[in-house]
Scaffold this motif. Sequence first.
Motif, mmCIF file in Angstrom:
data_model
loop_
_atom_site.group_PDB
_atom_site.id
_atom_site.type_symbol
_atom_site.label_atom_id
_atom_site.label_comp_id
_atom_site.label_asym_id
_atom_site.label_seq_id
_atom_site.Cartn_x
_atom_site.Cartn_y
_atom_site.Cartn_z
ATOM 1 N N THR A 145 1.479 -1.263 -0.238
ATOM 2 C CA THR A 145 -0.043 0.296 0.316
ATOM 3 C C THR A 145 0.488 0.868 0.377
ATOM 4 O O THR A 145 0.350 2.293 -1.086
ATOM 5 C CB THR A 145 -1.143 -0.216 1.539
ATOM 6 N N ILE B 143 2.456 2.037 -3.513
ATOM 7 C CA ILE B 143 1.173 2.535 -4.139
ATOM 8 C C ILE B 143 0.964 3.394 -3.578
ATOM 9 O O ILE B 143 1.247 4.563 -5.019
ATOM 10 C CB ILE B 143 0.467 0.944 -4.419
ATOM 11 N N HIS C 55 3.766 5.680 -5.742
ATOM 12 C CA HIS C 55 4.357 5.630 -6.989
ATOM 13 C C HIS C 55 5.136 4.861 -7.802
ATOM 14 O O HIS C 55 5.354 5.256 -8.381
ATOM 15 C CB HIS C 55 3.628 6.715 -7.886
ATOM 16 N N VAL D 4 7.577 2.336 -8.463
ATOM 17 C CA VAL D 4 6.409 0.812 -9.386
ATOM 18 C C VAL D 4 7.607 -0.233 -9.044
ATOM 19 O O VAL D 4 7.443 -1.527 -9.368
ATOM 20 C CB VAL D 4 6.352 1.085 -10.751
ATOM 21 N N ILE E 235 7.139 -1.668 -5.272
ATOM 22 C CA ILE E 235 5.658 -2.057 -5.996
ATOM 23 C C ILE E 235 6.396 -3.791 -6.589
ATOM 24 O O ILE E 235 6.037 -5.294 -5.887
ATOM 25 C CB ILE E 235 4.648 -1.710 -6.766
ATOM 26 N N SER F 287 -5.940 -8.440 -12.286
ATOM 27 C CA SER F 287 -7.085 -7.715 -11.634
ATOM 28 C C SER F 287 -7.950 -7.764 -12.863
ATOM 29 O O SER F 287 -7.589 -8.434 -14.186
ATOM 30 C CB SER F 287 -6.176 -6.491 -10.879
ATOM 31 N N TYR G 91 1.351 -1.760 -12.854
ATOM 32 C CA TYR G 91 1.649 0.184 -11.885
ATOM 33 C C TYR G 91 1.820 1.424 -13.030
ATOM 34 O O TYR G 91 1.026 2.083 -12.132
ATOM 35 C CB TYR G 91 1.695 -0.302 -11.121
ATOM 36 N N GLU G 92 2.216 1.150 -13.446
ATOM 37 C CA GLU G 92 3.192 2.213 -14.420
ATOM 38 C C GLU G 92 1.702 2.213 -14.834
ATOM 39 O O GLU G 92 1.488 4.313 -15.436
ATOM 40 C CB GLU G 92 4.286 2.126 -15.240
ATOM 41 N N LEU H 256 -1.713 2.559 -14.721
ATOM 42 C CA LEU H 256 -3.005 3.134 -13.688
ATOM 43 C C LEU H 256 -2.287 4.209 -13.285
ATOM 44 O O LEU H 256 -2.393 5.017 -13.596
ATOM 45 C CB LEU H 256 -2.456 3.073 -12.166
ATOM 46 N N PHE H 257 -0.763 5.124 -13.230
ATOM 47 C CA PHE H 257 -0.037 5.730 -12.561
ATOM 48 C C PHE H 257 0.366 7.378 -13.823
ATOM 49 O O PHE H 257 0.066 8.579 -13.514
ATOM 50 C CB PHE H 257 1.301 5.588 -11.841
ATOM 51 N N CYS I 133 -3.402 9.434 -7.806
ATOM 52 C CA CYS I 133 -4.237 7.918 -7.134
ATOM 53 C C CYS I 133 -3.909 7.661 -5.703
ATOM 54 O O CYS I 133 -2.422 8.037 -5.211
ATOM 55 C CB CYS I 133 -3.843 6.811 -8.295
ATOM 56 N N GLU J 231 -7.359 -7.959 -7.111
ATOM 57 C CA GLU J 231 -7.646 -6.915 -6.931
ATOM 58 C C GLU J 231 -8.915 -6.913 -7.964
ATOM 59 O O GLU J 231 -9.230 -8.120 -8.697
ATOM 60 C CB GLU J 231 -7.067 -5.519 -7.268
#
Length: 148
Positions: A14, A17, A20, A22, A25, A37, A52-53, A55-56, A62, A126
């Motif tokens: 968490t 994340i 940010h 990565v 992570i 996910s 994750y990249e 998403l960011f 976020c 997720e």
Amino acid sequence: MVMSAPWNVKRRLTEAINAHDVHRIAELFTPDGVLVSPAGVAEGREQIAWIYEQLFKGFPDCRLTPWYEVYDCDAPLMAEWTVTGTHTGPFLLPDGSEIEPTGRRITIRGSCASFVENDKITTHREYFDQLELYTQLGLCLTEPSTVS
């Protein structure tokens, strides 16, 4: 409350994340770790970092906020959370297309189940409602095309 070692790993996820980060992570996963996910399945640290990249990039602000965690179980580690952010960058869709920034804020509720062995995440699953996300981005469903 004293958390178990697996819960400490999940908490570090968490934190990574929300930072940010990565690289951090990816390092929390085993080399052959799996992320499942609604966006797809990522196998191995490189693919997990890439997810994750994306998403960011789409949501540079976020933030993940866990609000319910099941502490009396270590396998799997279960949590419910909320992700908030503003869509200010390109966001990759599962079909490979991108949504250009809309400037819209999102608040998505979800849950996750994590399996941790030897202080590394082997599997992280997720669950969230993609329709809730897409509706908040201003997208809508279309009728499927008929094949003739």
